[in-house]
Enzyme design. Structure first.
Site, PDB file in Angstrom:
ATOM      1  N   ASP A  22       6.107   2.492  -4.246  1.00  0.00           N
ATOM      2  CA  ASP A  22       5.342   3.628  -4.769  1.00  0.00           C
ATOM      3  C   ASP A  22       5.670   4.988  -4.154  1.00  0.00           C
ATOM      4  OD1 ASP A  22       4.103   1.198  -5.212  1.00  0.00           O
ATOM      5  OD2 ASP A  22       2.151   1.821  -4.465  1.00  0.00           O
ATOM      6  N   TRP A  81       0.016   1.744   3.482  1.00  0.00           N
ATOM      7  CA  TRP A  81       0.154   1.654   2.030  1.00  0.00           C
ATOM      8  C   TRP A  81      -0.094   2.991   1.356  1.00  0.00           C
ATOM      9  CZ3 TRP A  81      -2.252  -3.779   0.525  1.00  0.00           C
ATOM     10  CH2 TRP A  81      -1.417  -4.772   1.040  1.00  0.00           C
ATOM     11  N   ARG A 145      -7.963  -0.013  -2.696  1.00  0.00           N
ATOM     12  CA  ARG A 145      -6.787   0.712  -2.203  1.00  0.00           C
ATOM     13  C   ARG A 145      -6.362   1.916  -3.053  1.00  0.00           C
ATOM     14  NH1 ARG A 145      -5.177  -4.445  -3.788  1.00  0.00           N
ATOM     15  NH2 ARG A 145      -3.661  -4.544  -5.486  1.00  0.00           N
ATOM     16  N   GLU A 200      -4.661  -0.324  -9.501  1.00  0.00           N
ATOM     17  CA  GLU A 200      -3.949   0.239  -8.359  1.00  0.00           C
ATOM     18  C   GLU A 200      -3.628   1.703  -8.661  1.00  0.00           C
ATOM     19  OE1 GLU A 200      -1.497  -3.400  -6.402  1.00  0.00           O
ATOM     20  OE2 GLU A 200      -0.487  -2.472  -8.099  1.00  0.00           O
TER      21      GLU A 200
HETATM   22  N1  DQQ Z   1       1.788  -0.813  -3.588  1.00  0.00           N
HETATM   23  C1  DQQ Z   1       1.135  -0.500  -2.342  1.00  0.00           C
HETATM   24  C2  DQQ Z   1      -0.327  -0.619  -2.610  1.00  0.00           C
HETATM   25  C3  DQQ Z   1      -0.406  -0.417  -4.072  1.00  0.00           C
HETATM   26  C4  DQQ Z   1       0.793  -1.129  -4.574  1.00  0.00           C
HETATM   27  C5  DQQ Z   1       1.630  -1.442  -1.285  1.00  0.00           C
HETATM   28  C6  DQQ Z   1       1.213  -0.713  -5.952  1.00  0.00           C
HETATM   29  O1  DQQ Z   1      -1.057   0.370  -1.891  1.00  0.00           O
HETATM   30  O2  DQQ Z   1      -1.609  -0.894  -4.614  1.00  0.00           O
HETATM   31  O3  DQQ Z   1       3.010  -1.301  -1.093  1.00  0.00           O
HETATM   32  O4  DQQ Z   1       2.560  -0.968  -6.188  1.00  0.00           O
END
Ligand code: DQQ
Length: 545
Positions: A22, A81, A145, A200
């Site tokens: 991301d 994250w 998250r 997400e």
């Molecule tokens: N990637 C992150 C998370 C998110 C996810 C972890 C989405 O915070 O929800 O690498 O690709």
């Protein structure tokens, strides 16, 4: 490993090696665009996640900087994250991100630049009182998250939203804060949609109903619509919807309940490979810019073999489509055009069932802008009163791709093709007559013949694209070795695909124009640019001047 090295892109952002996912906390600060990203410094697969960091003057050429944040606290021991940046009123930056704790609980943490005078924002301080938010009652420890950029309420507080789920309902939880350290959860959700699963990377922002510029995240008022985007963990699709935000209630309702977030009749930023995206307001050029993570469509073992995985899409400006009022339009940032080298213009008439080579030299790095006209007599004859052809509900995804012929399509370009067309990726329009007798246009990309490799997922991507009265059909395509980004009708419908030709590489890569319609003759006017490489390399002291 040189064996798969031609898959490396020439003008898309990617780290030198290993895994990326991301986009995180994009922002513009003291003359630099900052880009952070989910990164595994140790392998070409997801894991050990830290924040990678790069800066750019133009969103195209990038300089890698040292890692911005790594797991060095109990509250992010299992990964730093995804998160977002907010500019406070005094111009200072706060960063909120999710930490996966030593016990794998998802919590939100606060960080800020150690030295606000440093334009490179090299060092980040994690707030000593972290975490600032833990999963509230009723929310799973692993379902909490990706905090958004904060926006101002009319009461002068800051507001953020965080994605989650309750059973199968995707939800966005809302908090108000004044200092980013303590938060008050609202009784209501910003939005929720049953049967969509975990949300997400929620994004929430205003778009202007009247103007073409982007809006700062806190802007609100009668001339504004609000967009919610959520990344569906179940389907790995970024869905958005346009609607109305209530500042007093902290809620949002879609303009059309049939075009809600995450439902199959709703809208997507992109109908190909495009996930966990995030926008930011570029205060320098008064535009909103969208970043999206473009993963691989090949196997994990190929990624390990080549030593890297994923690229970022070319940043796109995003605005409300003021002509339809119902969708966004996305377009590669203007700076992309600085990579254009020599170009050639073409005007070609192609009859039904024709494939024509387009002589542009090596075709692995291209920018194509094209306009298509269907001969008017054909339209009338083919789709007249008693015409036989009335396509049942067509869909790119369930069709068998560009080899299936209809009266009025498919027509478009085959990119990343070899001379004999044994490998090719057609990007095309397909016009149908719906059950209501109206013409309906689809924009598709068929990756089914894109490679001889056998470890690749090769779907037919695409969707309906709105075409208004009097408009010609237009498309733009960016080609960069293993990525193809298609923008239909000025960016109303976008399709990104990853393709892995084995023969159509470097100088052997060709471009073709095709019309596979049964009846229609097509006129295509287009221009094709060779694209330069962007420099994407480590920062050195000389770069500071
Ligand atoms: N990637 C992150 C998370 C998110 C996810 C972890 C989405 O915070 O929800 O690498 O690709």
């Amino acid at each position: 490993n040189t064996m798969l090295s031609w898959q490396r892109t020439a003008f898309h952002f990617q780290p030198e090696k290993n895994w990326m996912n991301d986009p995180n906390g994009p922002l513009y600060y003291k003359g630099w665009y900052h880009f952070f990203y989910q990164y595994n410094p140790n392998a070409a697969v997801w894991g050990d996640i830290v924040w990678g960091h790069a800066v750019s003057k133009d969103l195209i050429h990038w300089l890698y900087l040292p890692l911005a944040m790594v797991p060095d606290q109990w509250y992010d021991a299992n990964g730093v994250w995804t998160g977002s940046a907010t500019f406070l009123d005094d111009g200072s930056i706060v960063m909120l991100y999710t930490g996966s704790t030593d016990k794998f609980v998802q919590v939100q943490n606060l960080a800020y630049p150690e030295d606000p005078k440093d334009p490179l924002l090299l060092k980040w301080t994690k707030y000593s009182g972290n975490p600032v938010l833990v999963p509230p009652p009723g929310i799973g420890a692993k379902d909490f998250r990706d905090p958004t950029t904060a926006w101002k309420t009319s009461a002068g507080k800051w507001r953020i939203t965080i994605g989650s789920k309750i059973n199968r309902t995707g939800i966005s939880i809302v908090y108000d804060t004044t200092d980013f350290k303590t938060y008050e959860q609202l009784d209501t959700l910003l939005h929720q949609v049953p049967n969509t699963g975990m949300w997400e990377c929620i994004d929430f922002y205003p778009v202007s109903k009247t103007k073409a510029n982007g809006l700062d995240t806190s802007v609100n008022g009668p001339d504004v619509k609000h967009v919610i985007k959520a990344s569906m963990d179940d389907t790995r699709i970024d869905h958005y919807a346009i609607g109305t935000y209530s500042d007093s209630k902290g809620t949002w309702v879609p303009d059309n309940p049939k075009i809600d977030v995450g439902i199959s009749t709703g809208l997507r930023y992109d109908y190909g490979k495009f996930y966990a995206s995030k926008t930011f307001y570029d205060q320098h050029k008064k535009r909103r810019i969208l970043w999206g993570w473009i993963g691989e469509s090949d196997s994990e073992s190929s990624d390990v073999q080549k030593g890297w995985s994923s690229v970022q899409g070319i940043p796109r400006t995003v605005v409300l489509d003021t002509k339809t009022g119902k969708n966004l339009v996305q377009w590669p940032v203007k700076e992309t055009e600085s990579l254009r080298l020599t170009s050639k213009k073409f005007h070609m008439k192609v009859g039904p069932g024709t494939v024509v080579p387009v002589e542009v030299g090596p075709a692995a790095q291209l920018d194509i802008e094209a306009e298509f006209k269907i001969k008017k007599d054909d339209l009338e004859v083919i789709f007249g009163e008693d015409s036989l052809e009335a396509d049942e509900e067509f869909s790119c995804e369930t069709s068998k791709g560009s080899t299936v012929r209809g009266a009025l399509g498919p027509f478009g370009f085959s990119v990343l093709a070899d001379q004999s067309l044994s490998e090719q990726t057609p990007v095309y329009f397909y016009v149908t007559k719906g059950k209501d007798s109206k013409l309906k246009t689809f924009f598709c990309t068929d990756t089914s013949r894109s490679t001889k490799a056998n470890d690749v997922v090769k779907p037919v991507y695409g969707s309906f694209v709105p075409v208004l009265k009097g408009e010609k059909l237009t498309m733009r395509i960016l080609v960069d070795h293993s990525i193809v980004e298609g923008f239909g009708q000025g960016g109303r419908t976008c399709i990104t695909s990853r393709v892995y030709p084995t023969k159509a590489i470097y100088g052997a890569t060709k471009l073709f124009l095709f019309n596979n319609a049964i009846d229609a003759t097509i006129t295509a006017s287009f221009r094709v640019w060779q694209m330069n490489n962007a420099f994407i390399r480590p920062y050195s002291a000389d770069d500071s001047t």
